[in-house]
Design a protein around this motif. Structure first.
Motif, PDB file in Angstrom:
ATOM      1  N   VAL A  44       0.725  -1.278  -0.022  1.00 16.94           N
ATOM      2  CA  VAL A  44       0.023   0.096   0.032  1.00 16.94           C
ATOM      3  C   VAL A  44       0.908   1.398   0.032  1.00 16.94           C
ATOM      4  O   VAL A  44       0.672   2.088  -0.774  1.00 16.94           O
ATOM      5  N   LEU A  45       1.888   1.179   0.961  1.00 15.80           N
ATOM      6  CA  LEU A  45       2.792   2.241   0.988  1.00 15.80           C
ATOM      7  C   LEU A  45       3.413   2.710  -0.382  1.00 15.80           C
ATOM      8  O   LEU A  45       3.723   3.959  -0.899  1.00 15.80           O
ATOM      9  N   SER A  49       2.629   6.000  -2.420  1.00 16.37           N
ATOM     10  CA  SER A  49       4.157   6.848  -2.691  1.00 16.37           C
ATOM     11  C   SER A  49       4.319   7.170  -4.027  1.00 16.37           C
ATOM     12  O   SER A  49       4.474   8.341  -4.587  1.00 16.37           O
ATOM     13  N   ILE A  50       4.206   6.178  -4.933  1.00 12.40           N
ATOM     14  CA  ILE A  50       4.357   6.222  -6.622  1.00 12.40           C
ATOM     15  C   ILE A  50       3.262   7.247  -7.057  1.00 12.40           C
ATOM     16  O   ILE A  50       3.367   8.284  -7.738  1.00 12.40           O
ATOM     17  N   SER A  51       1.822   7.012  -6.501  1.00 10.93           N
ATOM     18  CA  SER A  51       0.704   7.894  -7.250  1.00 10.93           C
ATOM     19  C   SER A  51       0.980   9.219  -6.675  1.00 10.93           C
ATOM     20  O   SER A  51       0.750  10.172  -7.467  1.00 10.93           O
ATOM     21  N   LEU A  52       1.290   9.282  -5.613  1.00  9.02           N
ATOM     22  CA  LEU A  52       1.420  10.871  -5.024  1.00  9.02           C
ATOM     23  C   LEU A  52       2.560  11.524  -5.601  1.00  9.02           C
ATOM     24  O   LEU A  52       2.572  12.694  -5.770  1.00  9.02           O
ATOM     25  N   PHE A  53       3.520  10.854  -6.025  1.00  9.98           N
ATOM     26  CA  PHE A  53       4.817  11.556  -6.675  1.00  9.98           C
ATOM     27  C   PHE A  53       4.278  11.754  -8.175  1.00  9.98           C
ATOM     28  O   PHE A  53       4.745  13.196  -8.552  1.00  9.98           O
ATOM     29  N   PHE A  59      -3.389  18.759  -9.498  1.00 16.67           N
ATOM     30  CA  PHE A  59      -4.345  17.893  -9.913  1.00 16.67           C
ATOM     31  C   PHE A  59      -4.948  17.515  -8.704  1.00 16.67           C
ATOM     32  O   PHE A  59      -6.453  17.237  -8.408  1.00 16.67           O
ATOM     33  N   ILE A  60      -4.525  16.952  -7.458  1.00 13.95           N
ATOM     34  CA  ILE A  60      -5.014  16.533  -6.386  1.00 13.95           C
ATOM     35  C   ILE A  60      -5.916  17.594  -5.781  1.00 13.95           C
ATOM     36  O   ILE A  60      -7.030  17.511  -5.289  1.00 13.95           O
ATOM     37  N   ARG A  61      -5.353  18.984  -5.629  1.00  7.74           N
ATOM     38  CA  ARG A  61      -5.882  19.929  -5.208  1.00  7.74           C
ATOM     39  C   ARG A  61      -7.359  20.191  -5.743  1.00  7.74           C
ATOM     40  O   ARG A  61      -8.437  20.654  -5.488  1.00  7.74           O
ATOM     41  N   ASP A  62      -7.333  20.236  -7.390  1.00  2.00           N
ATOM     42  CA  ASP A  62      -8.435  20.528  -8.011  1.00  2.00           C
ATOM     43  C   ASP A  62      -9.665  19.255  -7.857  1.00  2.00           C
ATOM     44  O   ASP A  62     -10.629  19.648  -7.890  1.00  2.00           O
ATOM     45  N   ASN A  63      -9.026  18.053  -7.666  1.00  2.00           N
ATOM     46  CA  ASN A  63     -10.138  17.137  -7.943  1.00  2.00           C
ATOM     47  C   ASN A  63     -10.351  16.540  -6.371  1.00  2.00           C
ATOM     48  O   ASN A  63     -11.535  15.615  -6.049  1.00  2.00           O
ATOM     49  N   LEU A  64      -9.626  16.752  -5.284  1.00  2.17           N
ATOM     50  CA  LEU A  64      -9.965  16.363  -4.078  1.00  2.17           C
ATOM     51  C   LEU A  64      -9.846  17.151  -2.945  1.00  2.17           C
ATOM     52  O   LEU A  64      -9.759  17.024  -1.894  1.00  2.17           O
TER      53      LEU A  64
ATOM     54  N   ALA B  35      13.775  10.104  -6.003  1.00  2.00           N
ATOM     55  CA  ALA B  35      12.885  11.154  -5.535  1.00  2.00           C
ATOM     56  C   ALA B  35      11.608  10.455  -4.773  1.00  2.00           C
ATOM     57  O   ALA B  35      11.196  10.683  -3.750  1.00  2.00           O
ATOM     58  N   ILE B  36      11.185   9.253  -5.600  1.00  2.00           N
ATOM     59  CA  ILE B  36      10.196   8.549  -4.923  1.00  2.00           C
ATOM     60  C   ILE B  36      10.313   7.964  -3.615  1.00  2.00           C
ATOM     61  O   ILE B  36       9.624   8.052  -2.683  1.00  2.00           O
ATOM     62  N   PHE B  37      11.875   7.399  -3.738  1.00  2.00           N
ATOM     63  CA  PHE B  37      11.998   6.749  -2.334  1.00  2.00           C
ATOM     64  C   PHE B  37      12.165   7.983  -1.431  1.00  2.00           C
ATOM     65  O   PHE B  37      11.806   7.645  -0.191  1.00  2.00           O
TER      66      PHE B  37
END
Lengths: 158, 64
Positions: A44-45, A49-53, A59-64, B35-37
């Motif tokens: 899950v982490l 992590s990958i998605s948030l990066f 995009f996050i601010r506009d949609n969520l 950077a991801i890490f």
């Protein structure tokens, strides 16, 4: 964090005084549970992590975020309904999403549906409680989650 | 151990892939992987590792 450490230490000491053998049993049982869940937690982490990066903050601010409106509630409710994440992972995960720009009302909807609505577990629920109860219960909690999100938005806008 | 591996096979494979990706990123100086890490994964894992074992100890103590 300090509070949890203090509570854990106090409980362990009290338990040790009461029964040393049972304490060891409990600690080892807890740690085995943790190790069994660790791969799922790490997965899950990694995904978050990958998605948030890759998802831009905008995009996050506009949609969520706070300005996203009802669509964000619906998206959070759907995501929460299909996810099977235990609470102790969901809260830190939600903290991460909040620091990424997701608003508290949207997080409330996500956590509420995560705990109360289970689309993937519907077949199991139907087996034990019947189709009618399952569908009505899930629908009511889905609507309730959105109402809770609305209330949170109202409270946070005051 | 066999039961654990069998039950978590997909997760373990994906974790191994992510580990290879991360180590590779540092070796070949791939900025995105680094950077991801550094920015996303590492702080979150540190936080979780600090409190999850304690919580599970409490759950275990409550269980017996």
């Amino acid at each position: 964090m300090e509070v949890l450490t203090i509570i854990a230490v106090i409980c362990t000491v009290i338990s040790l005084v009461a029964d040393r053998r049972k304490t060891w049993q409990g600690v080892s049982r807890g740690l085995i549970m943790f190790l069994n869940l660790l791969p799922a937690i790490l997965m899950v982490l990694i995904l978050v992590s990958i998605s948030l990066f890759f998802l831009p903050e905008e995009f996050i601010r506009d949609n969520l975020g706070e300005e996203a409106g009802f669509g964000a509630f619906l998206l959070a409710a759907l995501l929460g309904s299909v996810s099977l994440i235990p609470g102790f992972i969901a809260y830190p995960l939600s903290g991460m999403l909040v620091s990424g720009g997701v608003s508290y009302p949207v997080i409330s909807v996500f956590i509420t549906t995560l705990m109360m609505v289970g689309i993937l577990t519907i077949p199991v629920e139907i087996r034990y409680f019947g189709a009618r109860v399952t569908i009505v219960r899930n629908l009511l909690f889905f609507v309730a989650a959105i109402v809770i999100g609305g209330c949170m938005a109202l409270i946070y806008s005051i | 151990m066999k039961k654990f591996t069998g039950k978590n096979l997909i997760n373990l494979v994906l974790i191994a892939l992510f580990t290879v990706f991360t180590v590779g990123s540092f070796l070949i100086d791939f900025k995105t992987g680094e950077a991801i890490f550094r920015e996303s994964f590492s702080p979150f894992v540190k936080e979780m590792i600090m409190f999850l074992p304690l919580m599970f100890i409490l759950i275990g103590l409550g269980d017996v």
